[in-house]
Design a protein around this motif. Structure first.
Motif, short mmCIF file in Angstrom:
data_model
loop_
_atom_site.label_atom_id
_atom_site.label_comp_id
_atom_site.label_asym_id
_atom_site.label_seq_id
_atom_site.Cartn_x
_atom_site.Cartn_y
_atom_site.Cartn_z
N LYS A 132 0.83 -1.21 0.00
CA LYS A 132 0.00 0.00 0.00
C LYS A 132 0.86 1.25 0.00
O LYS A 132 0.59 2.22 -0.74
N LEU A 133 1.91 1.25 0.79
CA LEU A 133 2.79 2.41 0.84
C LEU A 133 3.56 2.58 -0.46
O LEU A 133 3.83 3.71 -0.89
N GLU A 134 3.90 1.45 -1.10
CA GLU A 134 4.56 1.54 -2.40
C GLU A 134 3.61 2.15 -3.44
O GLU A 134 4.04 2.93 -4.30
N GLU A 135 2.32 1.80 -3.34
CA GLU A 135 1.33 2.39 -4.24
C GLU A 135 1.20 3.88 -3.99
O GLU A 135 1.09 4.68 -4.93
N LYS A 136 1.23 4.27 -2.73
CA LYS A 136 1.17 5.69 -2.42
C LYS A 136 2.39 6.42 -2.97
O LYS A 136 2.29 7.55 -3.46
N GLN A 137 3.54 5.76 -2.88
CA GLN A 137 4.75 6.38 -3.42
C GLN A 137 4.63 6.53 -4.94
O GLN A 137 5.05 7.54 -5.51
N TYR A 138 4.02 5.54 -5.60
CA TYR A 138 3.82 5.62 -7.05
C TYR A 138 2.92 6.82 -7.38
O TYR A 138 3.19 7.57 -8.33
N VAL A 139 1.86 6.98 -6.60
CA VAL A 139 0.97 8.11 -6.80
C VAL A 139 1.72 9.42 -6.62
O VAL A 139 1.58 10.35 -7.43
N LEU A 140 2.53 9.48 -5.59
CA LEU A 140 3.30 10.69 -5.31
C LEU A 140 4.24 11.02 -6.47
O LEU A 140 4.42 12.19 -6.83
N ASP A 141 4.80 9.99 -7.09
CA ASP A 141 5.75 10.21 -8.18
C ASP A 141 5.08 10.52 -9.51
O ASP A 141 5.72 11.08 -10.41
N HIS A 142 3.79 10.14 -9.69
CA HIS A 142 3.18 10.19 -11.02
C HIS A 142 1.90 11.02 -11.12
O HIS A 142 1.28 11.03 -12.19
N PHE A 143 1.48 11.68 -10.01
CA PHE A 143 0.18 12.36 -10.10
C PHE A 143 0.21 13.54 -11.08
O PHE A 143 -0.78 13.81 -11.75
N GLU A 144 1.35 14.23 -11.20
CA GLU A 144 1.42 15.34 -12.17
C GLU A 144 1.24 14.81 -13.59
O GLU A 144 0.53 15.40 -14.41
N GLU A 145 1.88 13.68 -13.86
CA GLU A 145 1.73 13.05 -15.18
C GLU A 145 0.28 12.63 -15.42
O GLU A 145 -0.23 12.78 -16.54
N ALA A 146 -0.38 12.14 -14.35
CA ALA A 146 -1.77 11.71 -14.49
C ALA A 146 -2.68 12.88 -14.86
O ALA A 146 -3.59 12.74 -15.68
N PHE A 147 -2.43 14.04 -14.26
CA PHE A 147 -3.20 15.22 -14.62
C PHE A 147 -2.93 15.64 -16.07
O PHE A 147 -3.85 15.94 -16.83
#
Length: 578
Positions: free
Chosen positions: A178-193
Motif C-alpha cells: 500500500k505504501l509503495e502504491e502511495k509512493q507511485y501516486v506521489l511520483d506520477h500524479f502530475e503526469e496523471a493530470f
C-alpha cells in the motif's frame, strides 16, 4: 512524504545527541539508536519489535490544560507505559511520540497492552477522553537501519489515524504494498493530470419509494497505463497530504457540469449530480468562485450541482467553512453532509451548520446483518433528520433486505450496488434506453413531489405534525395518493396493517373497496374534508363504520403534482367486537 528518509549518520562521533529527554526523563530514541549502531552488543535491535505511540489531538490537551498540563499528561503516559510494558525499553521520540522496544512480546500481547493503555489514559484527570494510536514493526532478523525500522512503525501508526475503532496497525506486506502504491501516486500524479489518466465515473441514486433514478454521484477514478485502476483510497489520501486534492476536485466539478450540459442539450432525462468537496478545497482555493465560474460556463442550473462535504472537513471547526456553506445554500446550491456517523462530531455539525441531506455512512450497513444495533442507529438517524427538516440518503446498499428496511423507516434516497455500480460516462452512452429514459428517471415535478412526501416521519408518534422533537413510536400511518377521485396506498406501516386486520382486511385494496361502499353522503363529506385540508393545510378527521369495528382517521394534505395529490393518514380503532 512516503519515501523512507535516512537519518543522520549515527556512527559519526561528532554528532551531539541528548541521552535524556528533559520532560519525561526517558532516554531518547536518537541516543538509543546511536548506541545500537556504535556497539553491536548494546541491544539486539535486529531481533526486536518496535511499537510507536502517538497521542491523538495532543494540541487539544495543551490548549485545555496549558503546556505544563500537557507535560503532566506525557509523564502520566510514560508511567503507564513503564508499568504496562515492564522490563521493556520505553523511549521518547519527540513531540507526543513515545516508543517501546521489546524482545519477547508477540503482537497479540502488545495489542492487549495497547487496549489497557487506552482504558487507563481515557480516565485522565480533567474529564479528557483522548485516544492513543500505535504502530507495530516486527524486525525480520536482518540488519536494518534503526531509523528505517522506527519509520515503518510510525507509518503503521499513521494508518489508523482517524479510524475511531482501531487502536493499532502492524507494518506487514500488505501495508508495504500500500505504501509503495502511495509512493507511485506521489511520483506520477502530475503526469496523471497532464495525460488525462483521471476519469469520472457516475453512480446513480434512486428514490426508495419508486425505484426511479433521481441523481448521480460523480466519482474520481485513476486509470493508469502501468498500474491499471488505482484505488481512490490510495490517491485521494496522497493528494490530500500533498495539498493537491483541490486540483482534482475542480477537474471533477468541471467534467460533471460539462456532462450535465451534454445531457440537457441531447434531450435525455437528466438528474442532479453530486460532487465531493474536501476540507482542503475550502482552505486552498476560493471554492465558491471556482464552482460559480464552472456553473456559469456550462449554464447549469445551480440546483443540479449538489455539493457533498465530508464530515471530516469540519474537524478543524473552521468558521470560514461554515460561512461558505451558508453562501452556497443562500445562492441556490444544495449542500449535503457526507459520511454522517463516521466521526465524533456528527451531532455537533448538525447543531452548527445547515444541510439539505444527510448521507448515512455505509459502515452502518456493513454490520447490518450481524449487529442489530446498526438498525436502531440508522432508524434513529432518519428519525432525527426528519425532525430537523433534513432529507436522508443511505449509501452502500447491497441487499434487498437493506433496501426494504430503509424504505420502511422512511429513508428517502438509496445508493449502492443493489441498484447500480459506478460506471464511466461511455457506458451510459451505450445504455441510454435503460439509464436515461423518462420511464426510469424522476422528472423535476416528481422530485419536488416526493421530496415533500419524504418529510413525513414514519417513525414518529405524531407524524402529521412537522419538525417536532419527540420520541417516535409505532402509530398506524399511511400515505394515500389520489387522482381524479381514485385513490391508492403508496405506503402503510406495520401498525396500519395490524389495524386493517381488525376489520378483516388483508390488503389495502380491500380497505379502499370497503370505503367506496359507504353511504354517498359519507363519501362526499370525506372528499370535502380532503379538499379543505389542501386549501388550509389543516388536519381533518373522519369517522368510519366497518360494522363490528369503528375507527377514526386523521388526514393532512402533503403535496400536489398536476392531478395527483398525496395525503398522510393515521387511524385509531374506537371500538371492536370482542
Amino acid at each position: 512524504m512516503f519515501v523512507m528518509q535516512e537519518g543522520p549518520d549515527l556512527n559519526r562521533g561528532n554528532i551531539n545527541l541528548e541521552k535524556t529527554d528533559p520532560i519525561t526523563g526517558l532516554d531518547t530514541t536518537a541516543w538509543f539508536f546511536s548506541q545500537t549502531q556504535r556497539d553491536p552488543n548494546f541491544y539486539p535491535l535486529h531481533k526486536s519489535t518496535i511499537t510507536f505511540f502517538n497521542v491523538m489531538n495532543f494540541k487539544t490537551i495543551n490548549q485545555r490544560f496549558s503546556y505544563p498540563g500537557g507535560n503532566a499528561y506525557l509523564c502520566k503516559f510514560r508511567d503507564e507505559l513503564r508499568r504496562i510494558f515492564e522490563g521493556e525499553n520505553v523511549l521518547r521520540a519527540g513531540a507526543d511520540h513515545l516508543v517501546v522496544i521489546s524482545l519477547n512480546l508477540a503482537i497479540e500481547d502488545i495489542a492487549d497492552r495497547i487496549k489497557e493503555l487506552n482504558l487507563v489514559m481515557g480516565r485522565f484527570e480533567g474529564g479528557l477522553r483522548n485516544q492513543i494510536k500505535a504502530g507495530i514493526y516486527v524486525s525480520d532478523g536482518s540488519p536494518q537501519k534503526p531509523i528505517v525500522m522506527m519509520d515503518r512503525a510510525s507509518l503503521a501508526c499513521r494508518e489508523v489515524h482517524g479510524i475511531f475503532n482501531k487502536e493499532y496497525a502492524v507494518f506487514d506486506d500488505a501495508l508495504k504494498i500500500k505504501l509503495e502504491e502511495k509512493q507511485y501516486v506521489l511520483d506520477h500524479f502530475e503526469e496523471a493530470f497532464e495525460k488525462g489518466y483521471f476519469h469520472v465515473y457516475y453512480q446513480p441514486v434512486v428514490r426508495a419509494l419508486t425505484g426511479k433514478v433521481c441523481g448521480y454521484e460523480a466519482l474520481a477514478r485513476w486509470i493508469d497505463p502501468v498500474k491499471g485502476m488505482i484505488s481512490p483510497l490510495i490517491f485521494i489520501d496522497v493528494l490530500e497530504k500533498v495539498h493537491l486534492i483541490h486540483k482534482l476536485d475542480a477537474y471533477i466539478i468541471e467534467q460533471a457540469c460539462k456532462d450535465l450540459r451534454d445531457d440537457i442539450d441531447s434531450g435525455y432525462a437528466y438528474q442532479p449530480i453530486s460532487v465531493n468537496l474536501s476540507r482542503l478545497d475550502f482552505e486552498l482555493s476560493d471554492i465558491k468562485s471556482v464552482i460559480d465560474r464552472v456553473v456559469a460556463k456550462y449554464n447549469v442550473p445551480k440546483e443540479y450541482l449538489v455539493l457533498e462535504v465530508t464530515e471530516s472537513a469540519f474537524a478543524s471547526d473552521q468558521k470560514s467553512l461554515g460561512e461558505t456553506i451558508k453562501e452556497f445554500r443562500d445562492d441556490g446550491y444544495q449542500v449535503w453532509l457526507d459520511d454522517f456517523g463516521s466521526g465524533f462530531s456528527s451531532f455537533n455539525n448538525l447543531q452548527i451548520y445547515d444541510f439539505d441531506f444527510l448521507k448515512i455512512d455505509m459502515n452502518f450497513l456493513r454490520t447490518f446483518d450481524q449487529n442489530p444495533k446498526s438498525r436502531v442507529i440508522i432508524a434513529s438517524i432518519v428519525d432525527m433528520a426528519k425532525k430537523l427538516g433534513i432529507h436522508t440518503l443511505a449509501e452502500g446498499v447491497e441487499t434487498e433486505e437493506q433496501y426494504e428496511f430503509l424504505k420502511r423507516i422512511g429513508c428517502e434516497l438509496i445508493q449502492g450496488y443493489y441498484f447500480y455500480k459506478p460506471i464511466p460516462l461511455e457506458d451510459y452512452h451505450t445504455k441510454r434506453a435503460e439509464l436515461c429514459s423518462f420511464e426510469t428517471n424522476e422528472s423535476p415535478e416528481e422530485r419536488h413531489y416526493f421530496d415533500e412526501i419524504g418529510r413525513i416521519n414514519f417513525l414518529d408518534n405524531t407524524p402529521l405534525r412537522e419538525h417536532k422533537l419527540e420520541i417516535a413510536s409505532d402509530i398506524p400511518i399511511a400515505i394515500i395518493e389520489g387522482e381524479n377521485r381514485k385513490y391508492r396506498f403508496i405506503f402503510v406501516n406495520n401498525a396500519f396493517k395490524k389495524v386493517m386486520r381488525t376489520f378483516g382486511a388483508d390488503t389495502t385494496d380491500e380497505v379502499l373497496n370497503r370505503l367506496h361502499k359507504n353511504d354517498p353522503g359519507i363519501l362526499r363529506k370525506r372528499y370535502e374534508g380532503l379538499i379543505h385540508s389542501e386549501e388550509t393545510h389543516e388536519i381533518v378527521e373522519f369517522f368510519e363504520d366497518f360494522g363490528d369495528v369503528k375507527i377514526v382517521s386523521k388526514a393532512r394534505f402533503l403535496t400536489r403534482m398536476g392531478d395527483k395529490i398525496a395525503y398522510a393518514f393515521v387511524i385509531k380503532v374506537l371500538s371492536a367486537k370482542k
